[in-house]
Design a protein around this motif. Structure first.
Motif, PDB file in Angstrom:
ATOM      1  N   GLY A   8       0.793  -1.220   0.000  1.00 25.30           N
ATOM      2  CA  GLY A   8       0.000   0.000   0.000  1.00 25.30           C
ATOM      3  C   GLY A   8       0.830   1.276   0.000  1.00 25.30           C
ATOM      4  O   GLY A   8       0.288   2.374   0.085  1.00 25.30           O
ATOM      5  N   GLY A   9       2.141   1.141  -0.066  1.00 31.51           N
ATOM      6  CA  GLY A   9       3.004   2.325  -0.103  1.00 31.51           C
ATOM      7  C   GLY A   9       3.524   2.751   1.256  1.00 31.51           C
ATOM      8  O   GLY A   9       4.252   3.726   1.360  1.00 31.51           O
ATOM      9  N   GLY A  10       3.154   2.031   2.306  1.00 30.95           N
ATOM     10  CA  GLY A  10       3.648   2.354   3.642  1.00 30.95           C
ATOM     11  C   GLY A  10       4.971   1.667   3.912  1.00 30.95           C
ATOM     12  O   GLY A  10       5.599   1.094   3.015  1.00 30.95           O
ATOM     13  N   GLU A  11       5.385   1.725   5.137  1.00 33.85           N
ATOM     14  CA  GLU A  11       6.639   1.099   5.527  1.00 33.85           C
ATOM     15  C   GLU A  11       6.498   0.549   6.940  1.00 33.85           C
ATOM     16  O   GLU A  11       5.826   1.152   7.774  1.00 33.85           O
ATOM     17  N   ILE A  12       7.096  -0.595   7.186  1.00 27.45           N
ATOM     18  CA  ILE A  12       7.090  -1.174   8.528  1.00 27.45           C
ATOM     19  C   ILE A  12       8.533  -1.358   8.991  1.00 27.45           C
ATOM     20  O   ILE A  12       9.439  -1.478   8.183  1.00 27.45           O
ATOM     21  N   ALA A  13       8.710  -1.353  10.297  1.00 32.29           N
ATOM     22  CA  ALA A  13      10.032  -1.569  10.876  1.00 32.29           C
ATOM     23  C   ALA A  13       9.993  -2.851  11.684  1.00 32.29           C
ATOM     24  O   ALA A  13       9.076  -3.060  12.471  1.00 32.29           O
ATOM     25  N   ALA A  14      10.978  -3.705  11.468  1.00 32.63           N
ATOM     26  CA  ALA A  14      11.118  -4.935  12.252  1.00 32.63           C
ATOM     27  C   ALA A  14      12.347  -4.779  13.125  1.00 32.63           C
ATOM     28  O   ALA A  14      13.407  -4.361  12.657  1.00 32.63           O
ATOM     29  N   MET A  15      12.184  -5.068  14.415  1.00 34.25           N
ATOM     30  CA  MET A  15      13.301  -4.890  15.330  1.00 34.25           C
ATOM     31  C   MET A  15      13.334  -6.004  16.348  1.00 34.25           C
ATOM     32  O   MET A  15      12.356  -6.736  16.518  1.00 34.25           O
ATOM     33  N   SER A  16      14.453  -6.114  17.013  1.00 33.52           N
ATOM     34  CA  SER A  16      14.587  -7.129  18.064  1.00 33.52           C
ATOM     35  C   SER A  16      13.830  -6.662  19.304  1.00 33.52           C
ATOM     36  O   SER A  16      13.476  -5.483  19.430  1.00 33.52           O
ATOM     37  N   ALA A  17      13.607  -7.592  20.222  1.00 30.36           N
ATOM     38  CA  ALA A  17      12.922  -7.245  21.464  1.00 30.36           C
ATOM     39  C   ALA A  17      13.702  -6.182  22.227  1.00 30.36           C
ATOM     40  O   ALA A  17      13.113  -5.266  22.803  1.00 30.36           O
ATOM     41  N   ARG A  18      15.016  -6.283  22.216  1.00 31.72           N
ATOM     42  CA  ARG A  18      15.856  -5.294  22.915  1.00 31.72           C
ATOM     43  C   ARG A  18      15.643  -3.896  22.332  1.00 31.72           C
ATOM     44  O   ARG A  18      15.491  -2.921  23.066  1.00 31.72           O
ATOM     45  N   GLU A  19      15.623  -3.806  21.003  1.00 31.34           N
ATOM     46  CA  GLU A  19      15.407  -2.510  20.358  1.00 31.34           C
ATOM     47  C   GLU A  19      14.029  -1.958  20.698  1.00 31.34           C
ATOM     48  O   GLU A  19      13.882  -0.758  20.952  1.00 31.34           O
ATOM     49  N   ALA A  20      13.023  -2.830  20.725  1.00 29.25           N
ATOM     50  CA  ALA A  20      11.662  -2.386  21.049  1.00 29.25           C
ATOM     51  C   ALA A  20      11.598  -1.820  22.465  1.00 29.25           C
ATOM     52  O   ALA A  20      10.955  -0.794  22.705  1.00 29.25           O
ATOM     53  N   LEU A  21      12.263  -2.474  23.399  1.00 32.34           N
ATOM     54  CA  LEU A  21      12.262  -1.985  24.782  1.00 32.34           C
ATOM     55  C   LEU A  21      12.996  -0.658  24.910  1.00 32.34           C
ATOM     56  O   LEU A  21      12.581   0.225  25.662  1.00 32.34           O
ATOM     57  N   ILE A  22      14.094  -0.502  24.168  1.00 34.55           N
ATOM     58  CA  ILE A  22      14.841   0.759  24.203  1.00 34.55           C
ATOM     59  C   ILE A  22      13.993   1.898  23.647  1.00 34.55           C
ATOM     60  O   ILE A  22      13.926   2.985  24.229  1.00 34.55           O
ATOM     61  N   ILE A  23      13.308   1.635  22.531  1.00 30.98           N
ATOM     62  CA  ILE A  23      12.455   2.671  21.936  1.00 30.98           C
ATOM     63  C   ILE A  23      11.304   3.025  22.870  1.00 30.98           C
ATOM     64  O   ILE A  23      10.970   4.197  23.052  1.00 30.98           O
ATOM     65  N   GLU A  24      10.695   2.013  23.493  1.00 30.62           N
ATOM     66  CA  GLU A  24       9.594   2.276  24.423  1.00 30.62           C
ATOM     67  C   GLU A  24      10.079   3.121  25.602  1.00 30.62           C
ATOM     68  O   GLU A  24       9.414   4.069  26.018  1.00 30.62           O
ATOM     69  N   GLY A  25      11.255   2.806  26.121  1.00 27.86           N
ATOM     70  CA  GLY A  25      11.813   3.585  27.231  1.00 27.86           C
ATOM     71  C   GLY A  25      12.119   5.014  26.821  1.00 27.86           C
ATOM     72  O   GLY A  25      11.833   5.964  27.563  1.00 27.86           O
ATOM     73  N   ALA A  26      12.695   5.178  25.642  1.00 31.55           N
ATOM     74  CA  ALA A  26      13.028   6.522  25.157  1.00 31.55           C
ATOM     75  C   ALA A  26      11.761   7.353  24.929  1.00 31.55           C
ATOM     76  O   ALA A  26      11.710   8.536  25.291  1.00 31.55           O
ATOM     77  N   LEU A  27      10.747   6.739  24.346  1.00 32.62           N
ATOM     78  CA  LEU A  27       9.484   7.460  24.141  1.00 32.62           C
ATOM     79  C   LEU A  27       8.828   7.806  25.473  1.00 32.62           C
ATOM     80  O   LEU A  27       8.251   8.895  25.617  1.00 32.62           O
TER      81      LEU A  27
END
Length: 67
Positions: A8-27
Motif C-alpha cells: 500500500g506504499g507504507g513502511e514497517i520496521a522490524a526490530m529485536s525485542a531489545r530494540e523495542a524496549l529501548i524505543i519504548e523507554g526513550a518514548l
C-alpha cells in the motif's frame, strides 16, 4: 532494525525485542518531558501495544512448548 515497504506504499520496521524496549523507554522519557506532544504519546501508545502483543505471543509459545 529492518525496514520493509508494504504494497500500500507504507513502511514497517522490524526490530529485536531489545530494540523495542529501548524505543519504548526513550518514548516514555520524552513523553514525561513533553506531555503535550500528541505525536509522541501516539507513538508510545502504539509501541507499547506492539511490545505487549509480542510478550503475549512469547508467553503463549513458552506455554505450548512446556505442555
Amino acid at each position: 532494525m529492518q525496514f520493509s515497504a508494504t504494497p500500500g506504499g507504507g513502511e514497517i520496521a522490524a526490530m529485536s525485542a531489545r530494540e523495542a524496549l529501548i524505543i519504548e523507554g526513550a518514548l516514555s522519557l520524552y513523553v514525561l518531558k513533553h506531555p503535550d506532544s500528541n505525536i509522541a504519546i501516539d507513538a508510545l501508545r502504539a509501541t507499547s501495544a506492539a511490545n505487549e502483543a509480542r510478550e503475549a505471543r512469547m508467553e503463549e509459545a513458552a506455554e505450548r512448548t512446556s505442555a
